[in-house]
Design a protein around this motif. Structure first.
Motif, PDB file in Angstrom:
ATOM      1  N   ALA A   1     -32.472  20.534  30.712  1.00 39.50           N
ATOM      2  CA  ALA A   1     -32.222  19.961  31.315  1.00 39.50           C
ATOM      3  C   ALA A   1     -33.712  20.103  33.020  1.00 39.50           C
ATOM      4  CB  ALA A   1     -31.720  21.060  32.061  1.00 39.50           C
ATOM      5  N   SER A   2     -33.052  19.781  33.467  1.00 34.98           N
ATOM      6  CA  SER A   2     -33.824  19.522  34.852  1.00 34.98           C
ATOM      7  C   SER A   2     -34.692  20.451  35.870  1.00 34.98           C
ATOM      8  CB  SER A   2     -33.906  17.929  35.630  1.00 34.98           C
ATOM      9  OG  SER A   2     -32.807  18.309  36.196  1.00 34.98           O
ATOM     10  N   SER A   3     -33.445  20.979  35.644  1.00 34.25           N
ATOM     11  CA  SER A   3     -33.825  22.047  36.511  1.00 34.25           C
ATOM     12  C   SER A   3     -33.331  23.946  36.334  1.00 34.25           C
ATOM     13  CB  SER A   3     -33.301  21.977  37.998  1.00 34.25           C
ATOM     14  OG  SER A   3     -31.263  22.132  37.676  1.00 34.25           O
ATOM     15  N   VAL A   4     -33.585  24.528  36.848  1.00 40.36           N
ATOM     16  CA  VAL A   4     -32.736  26.032  35.814  1.00 40.36           C
ATOM     17  C   VAL A   4     -31.431  26.289  37.027  1.00 40.36           C
ATOM     18  CG1 VAL A   4     -33.580  27.569  37.988  1.00 40.36           C
ATOM     19  CG2 VAL A   4     -33.608  28.453  35.754  1.00 40.36           C
ATOM     20  N   ASP A   5     -30.714  25.174  37.829  1.00 39.86           N
ATOM     21  CA  ASP A   5     -29.714  25.548  38.194  1.00 39.86           C
ATOM     22  C   ASP A   5     -28.726  25.168  36.801  1.00 39.86           C
ATOM     23  OD1 ASP A   5     -30.009  26.763  40.324  1.00 39.86           O
ATOM     24  OD2 ASP A   5     -30.228  24.865  41.790  1.00 39.86           O
ATOM     25  N   LYS A   6     -29.226  23.633  36.967  1.00 39.37           N
ATOM     26  CA  LYS A   6     -28.027  22.639  35.907  1.00 39.37           C
ATOM     27  C   LYS A   6     -28.512  22.946  34.492  1.00 39.37           C
ATOM     28  CE  LYS A   6     -29.302  18.257  37.922  1.00 39.37           C
ATOM     29  NZ  LYS A   6     -29.743  17.287  38.254  1.00 39.37           N
ATOM     30  N   GLU A   7     -29.306  24.077  33.869  1.00 42.32           N
ATOM     31  CA  GLU A   7     -29.446  24.683  32.487  1.00 42.32           C
ATOM     32  C   GLU A   7     -28.904  25.984  32.579  1.00 42.32           C
ATOM     33  OE1 GLU A   7     -32.996  27.449  30.203  1.00 42.32           O
ATOM     34  OE2 GLU A   7     -33.649  26.547  32.520  1.00 42.32           O
ATOM     35  N   GLU A   8     -28.487  26.423  33.760  1.00 41.02           N
ATOM     36  CA  GLU A   8     -28.019  27.804  33.565  1.00 41.02           C
ATOM     37  C   GLU A   8     -26.349  27.111  33.612  1.00 41.02           C
ATOM     38  OE1 GLU A   8     -26.416  31.821  36.170  1.00 41.02           O
ATOM     39  OE2 GLU A   8     -28.078  30.609  36.630  1.00 41.02           O
ATOM     40  N   ALA A   9     -26.013  25.854  34.130  1.00 41.36           N
ATOM     41  CA  ALA A   9     -24.224  25.428  34.262  1.00 41.36           C
ATOM     42  C   ALA A   9     -24.514  25.212  32.723  1.00 41.36           C
ATOM     43  CB  ALA A   9     -24.540  24.255  35.202  1.00 41.36           C
ATOM     44  N   LEU A  10     -25.479  25.412  31.832  1.00 41.49           N
ATOM     45  CA  LEU A  10     -24.647  24.216  30.682  1.00 41.49           C
ATOM     46  C   LEU A  10     -24.842  25.110  29.690  1.00 41.49           C
ATOM     47  CD1 LEU A  10     -27.519  21.728  30.641  1.00 41.49           C
ATOM     48  CD2 LEU A  10     -24.335  20.841  30.143  1.00 41.49           C
ATOM     49  N   TRP A  11     -25.569  26.694  30.193  1.00 40.82           N
ATOM     50  CA  TRP A  11     -25.187  27.488  28.847  1.00 40.82           C
ATOM     51  C   TRP A  11     -24.097  27.816  29.429  1.00 40.82           C
ATOM     52  CZ3 TRP A  11     -28.582  27.337  25.696  1.00 40.82           C
ATOM     53  CH2 TRP A  11     -29.744  26.917  26.141  1.00 40.82           C
ATOM     54  N   ASN A  12     -23.616  27.952  30.477  1.00 44.50           N
ATOM     55  CA  ASN A  12     -22.120  28.577  31.384  1.00 44.50           C
ATOM     56  C   ASN A  12     -20.696  28.422  30.590  1.00 44.50           C
ATOM     57  OD1 ASN A  12     -23.408  30.799  32.764  1.00 44.50           O
ATOM     58  ND2 ASN A  12     -23.137  29.067  34.736  1.00 44.50           N
ATOM     59  N   LYS A  13     -21.232  26.489  30.197  1.00 45.38           N
ATOM     60  CA  LYS A  13     -20.355  25.272  29.965  1.00 45.38           C
ATOM     61  C   LYS A  13     -20.246  26.314  27.966  1.00 45.38           C
ATOM     62  CE  LYS A  13     -19.613  20.816  29.019  1.00 45.38           C
ATOM     63  NZ  LYS A  13     -19.335  19.614  29.100  1.00 45.38           N
ATOM     64  N   LEU A  14     -21.402  26.220  27.130  1.00 51.69           N
ATOM     65  CA  LEU A  14     -21.420  26.838  26.065  1.00 51.69           C
ATOM     66  C   LEU A  14     -20.630  28.041  25.409  1.00 51.69           C
ATOM     67  CD1 LEU A  14     -24.696  26.026  23.846  1.00 51.69           C
ATOM     68  CD2 LEU A  14     -22.559  28.019  23.451  1.00 51.69           C
ATOM     69  N   ILE A  15     -21.211  28.800  26.782  1.00 53.65           N
ATOM     70  CA  ILE A  15     -20.585  30.328  26.514  1.00 53.65           C
ATOM     71  C   ILE A  15     -19.077  30.464  26.880  1.00 53.65           C
ATOM     72  CG2 ILE A  15     -20.193  32.577  27.537  1.00 53.65           C
ATOM     73  CD1 ILE A  15     -23.484  31.995  27.982  1.00 53.65           C
ATOM     74  N   ASP A  16     -19.020  29.812  27.419  1.00 55.67           N
ATOM     75  CA  ASP A  16     -16.768  29.258  27.883  1.00 55.67           C
ATOM     76  C   ASP A  16     -16.672  28.960  26.330  1.00 55.67           C
ATOM     77  OD1 ASP A  16     -18.069  31.063  30.633  1.00 55.67           O
ATOM     78  OD2 ASP A  16     -17.776  29.229  31.710  1.00 55.67           O
TER      79      ASP A  16
ATOM     80  N   ASN B   1     -30.645  32.675  26.409  1.00 59.65           N
ATOM     81  CA  ASN B   1     -31.183  31.695  27.059  1.00 59.65           C
ATOM     82  C   ASN B   1     -30.750  31.647  28.654  1.00 59.65           C
ATOM     83  OD1 ASN B   1     -33.205  29.903  25.412  1.00 59.65           O
ATOM     84  ND2 ASN B   1     -31.845  30.139  24.446  1.00 59.65           N
ATOM     85  N   ARG B   2     -29.780  31.608  28.941  1.00 65.03           N
ATOM     86  CA  ARG B   2     -29.512  32.442  29.966  1.00 65.03           C
ATOM     87  C   ARG B   2     -29.775  33.224  30.403  1.00 65.03           C
ATOM     88  NH1 ARG B   2     -22.780  33.452  31.333  1.00 65.03           N
ATOM     89  NH2 ARG B   2     -23.085  34.948  31.267  1.00 65.03           N
ATOM     90  N   GLY B   3     -30.489  34.471  30.176  1.00 70.51           N
ATOM     91  CA  GLY B   3     -30.993  35.625  30.480  1.00 70.51           C
ATOM     92  C   GLY B   3     -32.013  35.689  31.042  1.00 70.51           C
ATOM     93  N   ASN B   4     -33.063  34.442  30.920  1.00 69.57           N
ATOM     94  CA  ASN B   4     -34.107  33.942  30.635  1.00 69.57           C
ATOM     95  C   ASN B   4     -34.207  33.016  31.906  1.00 69.57           C
ATOM     96  OD1 ASN B   4     -34.597  34.377  28.019  1.00 69.57           O
ATOM     97  ND2 ASN B   4     -35.382  33.237  27.094  1.00 69.57           N
ATOM     98  N   ALA B   5     -33.053  32.351  32.483  1.00 70.44           N
ATOM     99  CA  ALA B   5     -32.979  31.483  33.048  1.00 70.44           C
ATOM    100  C   ALA B   5     -32.710  32.596  34.316  1.00 70.44           C
ATOM    101  CB  ALA B   5     -31.669  30.233  33.254  1.00 70.44           C
ATOM    102  N   ARG B   6     -31.981  32.892  34.800  1.00 71.10           N
ATOM    103  CA  ARG B   6     -31.534  34.111  35.361  1.00 71.10           C
ATOM    104  C   ARG B   6     -32.589  35.135  35.916  1.00 71.10           C
ATOM    105  NH1 ARG B   6     -25.441  35.962  33.572  1.00 71.10           N
ATOM    106  NH2 ARG B   6     -24.339  34.047  34.867  1.00 71.10           N
ATOM    107  N   ALA B   7     -33.792  35.133  34.996  1.00 75.42           N
ATOM    108  CA  ALA B   7     -34.648  36.148  35.023  1.00 75.42           C
ATOM    109  C   ALA B   7     -35.473  34.941  36.325  1.00 75.42           C
ATOM    110  CB  ALA B   7     -35.099  37.251  34.131  1.00 75.42           C
ATOM    111  N   ARG B   8     -35.985  33.921  35.346  1.00 80.68           N
ATOM    112  CA  ARG B   8     -36.312  33.107  36.226  1.00 80.68           C
ATOM    113  C   ARG B   8     -36.581  32.858  37.781  1.00 80.68           C
ATOM    114  NH1 ARG B   8     -35.991  30.606  31.787  1.00 80.68           N
ATOM    115  NH2 ARG B   8     -35.302  28.262  32.932  1.00 80.68           N
ATOM    116  N   GLN B   9     -35.193  33.081  37.520  1.00 77.47           N
ATOM    117  CA  GLN B   9     -34.587  32.638  39.114  1.00 77.47           C
ATOM    118  C   GLN B   9     -34.891  34.625  40.280  1.00 77.47           C
ATOM    119  OE1 GLN B   9     -31.151  30.162  39.302  1.00 77.47           O
ATOM    120  NE2 GLN B   9     -31.200  31.087  37.268  1.00 77.47           N
ATOM    121  N   GLY B  10     -34.827  34.906  39.091  1.00 69.88           N
ATOM    122  CA  GLY B  10     -35.671  36.734  40.724  1.00 69.88           C
ATOM    123  C   GLY B  10     -33.834  37.074  40.116  1.00 69.88           C
ATOM    124  N   ARG B  11     -33.580  37.297  39.081  1.00 69.92           N
ATOM    125  CA  ARG B  11     -31.679  37.418  39.512  1.00 69.92           C
ATOM    126  C   ARG B  11     -31.222  38.764  37.957  1.00 69.92           C
ATOM    127  NH1 ARG B  11     -28.221  32.351  38.409  1.00 69.92           N
ATOM    128  NH2 ARG B  11     -26.988  33.401  38.232  1.00 69.92           N
TER     129      ARG B  11
END
Length: 341
Positions: free
Chosen positions: A114-129, A149-159
């Protein structure tokens, strides 16, 4: 504090730079796996590690074999073996013709690219759902990867709290994998929950005593707690287990300086710079160490080769790179052209 593998279970992260990029910086806690250690100290922030996961089928995952030279009693902070590597699934039994499995693998790869962390997280959400409630032999394996991986993406955003919940869920799904436990420890460090971080690193080491990243991270947590002798022992083990792990060697040299072994610290920094002449962390540390013992000309020569401006900032050295206090004081003295007390 780096590595790159073609098929690891969870990429490990450093969240000192929560920029939305899938990159690790060299100044915090990391993860390494056996294989090709990608240790380029010339690119502290932009070095990409552990980027590929489940990109091809069939699956493969090689764990560290327990190293009998380290007993659990010798591991600081280890009180139990919470990980169960023996529970890892036999991926040879997966049906590689299963269309859902192949679709899930393709979705995982798409998320990693994914080209951005937002798009990446959305794809992890899709896979998990889509696959989170699926009854299949491979479901925990794949969904656990996505959660980590979604945890990693969220950590990189400070969440960080959300990231911790994802790591907990990944660990529940995949209790055989050390990576979400190690990543959880990194986030706990960031939140100042050092005792919990030390426990996570100890749990990894109880199951995988030869994991150099876990030893390095345990050293970082001990250093943050002011336990520099314990940190030194951890960095020493990390450096011996992975000789190409440049930042473990740098951390060891910094810890030596902090505990008063200045000459040995200088020798090790010089040795490291013979292998990596443009390693800014070691070059800046050598500058500080030389200044502290009155070798002003040598210090100036080394400083002239440090191009990373962050080493001029004591606040960055303290909060991000986390140098020991005595090394920061020495470099500050150099920059202010004053003697070290």
């Amino acid at each position: 504090m780096f590595s790159l593998l073609p098929s690891a279970l969870f990429p490990r992260l450093d969240i000192s730079k929560c920029s939305g990029k899938r990159s690790l910086s060299a100044n915090r806690s990391y993860a390494l796996r056996p294989g090709s250690y990608v240790v380029d100290p010339n690119h502290i922030v932009e070095t990409h590690l552990r980027r590929r996961l489940l990109l091809t089928l069939p699956f493969s995952f090689d764990f560290f074999s327990p190293n009998k030279s380290y007993s659990q009693a010798s591991i600081p902070g280890a009180k139990r073996a919470a990980l169960t590597p023996e529970s890892a699934p036999d991926r040879r039994l997966y049906d590689l013709e299963d269309e859902k499995l192949r679709n899930a693998a393709n979705l995982l790869e798409e998320a990693l690219q994914a080209s951005s962390v937002d798009k990446e997280e959305a794809l992890w959400n899709k896979l998990i759902d889509e696959y989170g409630t699926l009854e299949a032999a491979w479901a925990d394996d794949v969904v656990g990867r996505a959660l980590g991986n979604r945890g990693n993406a969220r950590a990189r955003q400070g969440r960080f709290e959300e990231a911790l919940r994802d790591y907990d869920a990944a660990i529940a799904r995949c209790p055989w994998s050390p990576d979400p436990v190690l990543n959880r420890g990194v986030v706990l460090e960031k939140l100042g929950r050092l005792d919990e971080a030390i426990r996570d690193y100890g749990d990894v080491l109880a199951a995988f005593p030869s994991d150099p990243a876990a030893w390095n991270n345990l050293g970082n947590a001990n250093a943050a707690a002011g336990k520099w002798r314990d940190a030194l022992d951890c960095y020493d083990r990390a450096a011996k287990l992975a000789p190409q792990f440049a930042f473990a060697a740098a951390n060891r040299a910094l810890a030596l300086f902090e505990v008063g072994e200045k000459e040995q610290s200088i020798r090790e920094l010089r040795s490291l710079l013979r292998r990596y002449p443009d390693f800014p962390d070691a070059r800046a540390a050598l500058t500080a160490a030389l200044w502290s013992i009155g070798k002003e000309a040598d210090a100036e020569t080394n400083w002239n080769r440090v191009e990373d401006a962050r080493y001029k900032d004591p606040a960055w050295l303290r909060s991000e790179r986390r140098w020991p206090p005595s090394m920061i004081d020495s470099l500050s003295a150099f920059n202010e052209v004053r003697s070290v007390p």
